[in-house]
Write an enzyme that holds these catalytic residues in place. Structure first.
Site, PDB file in Angstrom:
ATOM      1  NE  ARG A 133      -4.368  -1.381   0.169  1.00  0.00           N
ATOM      2  CZ  ARG A 133      -4.338  -2.328  -0.631  1.00  0.00           C
ATOM      3  NH1 ARG A 133      -3.495  -2.804  -1.570  1.00  0.00           N
ATOM      4  NH2 ARG A 133      -5.476  -3.229  -0.740  1.00  0.00           N
ATOM      5  CD  GLU A 158      -2.878   3.173  -5.837  1.00  0.00           C
ATOM      6  OE1 GLU A 158      -3.982   2.574  -6.090  1.00  0.00           O
ATOM      7  OE2 GLU A 158      -2.068   2.624  -4.971  1.00  0.00           O
ATOM      8  CG  HIS A 179      -2.975  -0.598  -7.104  1.00  0.00           C
ATOM      9  ND1 HIS A 179      -3.617  -0.223  -6.108  1.00  0.00           N
ATOM     10  CD2 HIS A 179      -2.564  -2.021  -6.890  1.00  0.00           C
ATOM     11  CE1 HIS A 179      -3.881  -0.996  -5.088  1.00  0.00           C
ATOM     12  NE2 HIS A 179      -3.355  -2.046  -5.481  1.00  0.00           N
TER      13      HIS A 179
END
Lengths: 329, 334
Positions: free
Chosen positions: B251, B280, B298
């Site tokens: 993360r 993000e 991601h």
């Protein structure tokens, strides 16, 4: 102009043959000068032909820098030559038949690079499957913000990997991919005993049973364009090719066609048929990763190469066993 | 009962089939909706209602015993309060930082995640990012595409993997899968975890700063919690050193992103491979200019197979719950 110290004249003479275009990685002049009296035609204003002829009687050993071609013509100017030291992983640029005929030993540099080349090959494979370079481009261009999610990549674990040429480099690649949960099969001139991977006698057979081919073999008359239309068809639409061997192993025109038409899943290439020319159709493709023949480029490989080259030469001049003599079949 | 034409399950819910609340569709649901069709449960799709969420929950979710959530629909104490019958939280991700685990524990609400299904893929991606940064693969690709070969001379040397000491932050299923792969490259594996793992043959470090001192690279594989938030800060990065590499597939918030950007820009660490970021899809613009970072949207850890396995696991957990069978992947208090 001889820029070496006086004492150097008592060092054994070493003929250095290098093309001006060979990357500096392969020529470690000062390290060599510490042990040998270098005879380098490029350092002389004399035409190469006469330089070689003049020094020929004292030339027992020659260092082939990088992929500098050593032809039978060159060899014929050196009647006293007993040893050719190669300094690149491959030696398809050396006339091995002539060396064998003349009883000239050739030493290889392959083991200096094997791990780094294998690491690079695995890196290329993951990159192609997972679209890492393409994803990186996507982020840098701002597309993640404006266009949203990037498509999923393909899984690596569990893939069937076909290693073309299970030499030192191929073995290191296999060892790594086993740890990723891949299954390994290979093809080679001959089956290797005591190897836990499935053997296929032809690259077509291997391609049929593989999701990805990793090309690790040397370039010879037999292996030239070994990866052709038939092999690529056998590999299939999802298939990936990684080439860290030589560009000539692949029919490059066919590969480009297959990639452009989506008949193959992707490619990770470090070598090309006519370096440094890279087919431009490949530049914009998301499923292609291109590298500039850099799979050996680490300081550790550089040091290992120097030690191997100098080690072989010192052994030769002391009449001791060579470190990495090639088996010239 | 007069015979009726068969109705779509979603149009005419039968009393026998319990609801699973979904406030916002997890990416998995959007991609693979047909995998979530079950005879044991039906989805209560809050996002399809025009009502504000709170009102919807109050009106329709009073008897809901299970909720399927994701990062976009966090399970907060407030939400839990609106679901008085809640007994199970299912997330389609490996991460659980969007769920108030303390509150769930307090109320005896079970939580399951998609543990294990992403481990191989996440490990493959983490190692891929490490190789890419150390051997400059994406940078090489840019070099070739920008027609710099061989015009600007030799391509710069990368750095060998073999012999590198790699510190794994969090030796769970992802971290141990990373370790197994790195060993095949001749790396030395070290790790930091909340507690030492008795099965792990690698040196244990009780804090990430000490791990960084002894490491050439850090690979972040742990969960995001209050303790791990911004755990990788400037001190840790300086300890890692100027050649040090950070890879993050966990993360973004585990790393103090602002400090990392400064360290990268000023050359206090050697490079980074990042699949996750604090905010993000926004990535600090300084990173977009750097050659020694590899940026991934991601995505690196996800594969179609991984997603489908996660779907299967979500459905299996829900079905087990409604059949009063043991859950497949409950979070266990460590």
């Amino acid at each position: 102009m001889d820029s070496q110290p006086f004492l150097a004249k008592t060092f054994p003479p070493l003929l250095v043959l290098r093309s001006p275009s060979v990357p500096p990685f392969f020529f470690f002049k000062s390290q060599l000068q510490a042990h040998f009296h270098l005879l380098d035609p490029l350092d002389s204003s004399e035409p190469t032909h006469s330089f070689l002829s003049r020094h020929a009687p004292s030339v027992l050993a020659l260092l082939c820098v990088g992929a500098t071609p050593i032809s039978s013509e060159t060899l014929s100017l050196l009647p006293s030559l007993k040893l050719v030291v190669a300094s690149s992983a491959g030696f398809d640029h050396i006339d091995l038949q002539e060396c064998r005929r003349r009883g000239i030993t050739v030493t290889t540099a392959g083991q200096a690079f094997s791990e780094d080349v294998a690491d690079f090959a695995v890196g290329l494979l993951i990159d192609v499957l997972r679209r890492m370079s393409a994803g990186d481009r996507y982020v840098r261009s701002g597309s993640w913000v404006t266009k949203g999610e990037y498509p999923l990549g393909a899984k690596l674990s569990g893939k069937r990997i076909g290693i073309v040429g299970l030499g030192r480099i191929g073995s290191e690649v296999a060892k790594r991919l086993v740890a990723f949960g891949c299954s390994i099969a290979y093809c080679s001139r001959k089956e290797k005993p005591l190897v836990p991977y499935a053997y296929h006698s032809t690259v077509d057979e291997l391609a049929k049973k593989s999701d990805a081919l990793i090309l690790c073999s040397s370039l010879t008359k037999e292996t030239h364009h070994m990866i052709d239309h038939g092999v690529m068809e056998a590999l299939g639409k999802e298939g990936v090719i990684v080439n860290v061997g030589r560009g000539g192993l692949v029919d490059e025109k066919e590969l480009v066609k297959f990639l452009v038409q989506g008949q193959i899943g992707g490619a990770g290439l470090d070598v090309y048929e006519d370096e440094p020319l890279v087919p431009q159709e490949l530049f914009a493709m998301e499923n292609v990763v291109l590298a500039p023949h850099a799979s050996v480029y680490t300081p550790e490989s550089s040091t290992a190469l120097q030690e191997l080259v100098i080690g072989n030469l010192k052994a030769f001049f002391s009449n001791e066993p060579l470190l990495s003599a090639a088996q010239l079949e | 009962m007069e015979s009726q034409p068969p109705q779509e399950r979603s149009e005419q819910p039968t009393k026998e089939v319990p609801h699973v609340l979904v406030m916002k569709p997890p990416p998995l649901l959007t991609l693979f909706e047909d995998k979530f069709i079950s005879t044991k449960f039906q989805l209560l799709k809050a996002w399809e209602s025009t009502l504000p969420l709170d009102q919807f929950l109050t009106a329709y979710a009073g008897s809901v015993r299970a909720v399927l959530c994701s990062g976009a629909s966090p399970i907060t104490p407030h939400i839990i309060q609106l679901l008085p019958s809640l007994q199970l939280v299912v997330t389609a991700s490996a991460g659980t930082n969007h769920i108030d685990l303390n509150e769930c524990r307090r109320l005896g609400i079970a939580v399951t995640n998609a543990a294990g299904v992403f481990s191989d893929d996440a490990a493959d991606a983490a190692v891929g990012l490490l190789i890419d940064v150390l051997r400059k693969i994406s940078a090489a690709h840019r070099f070739v595409r920008h027609r710099l070969w061989p015009a600007t001379g030799d391509y710069p040397l990368g750095s060998k993997l073999g012999g590198k000491r790699v510190g794994i932050v969090g030796l769970g299923s992802i971290g141990s899968a990373v370790a197994k792969r790195l060993e095949a490259f001749g790396c030395t594996v070290l790790y930091n975890s909340r507690k030492p793992k008795p099965w792990a043959p690698y040196p244990f470090y009780s804090n990430v700063h000490e791990l960084a001192v002894d490491s050439d690279a850090l690979v972040v594989c742990c969960g995001l919690t209050a303790e791990t938030r911004h755990m990788i800060n400037r001190q840790v990065m300086v300890a890692l050193g100027k050649q040090g590499i950070i890879v993050n597939v966990a993360r973004g918030a585990i790393i103090d992103e602002k400090q990392m950007v400064e360290c990268l820009v000023h050359g206090e660490i050697g490079g980074a491979g990042l699949d996750v970021f604090e905010n993000e899809p926004n990535v600090p613009k300084e990173l977009l200019e750097l050659d020694n970072v590899v940026l991934s949207p991601h995505r690196a850890v996800f594969t179609p197979e991984g997603f489908m396995a996660a779907c299967d696991q979500v459905v299996a957990n829900l079905e087990a719950f409604f059949e009063h069978k043991p859950l497949l992947s409950p979070l266990i208090d460590e």
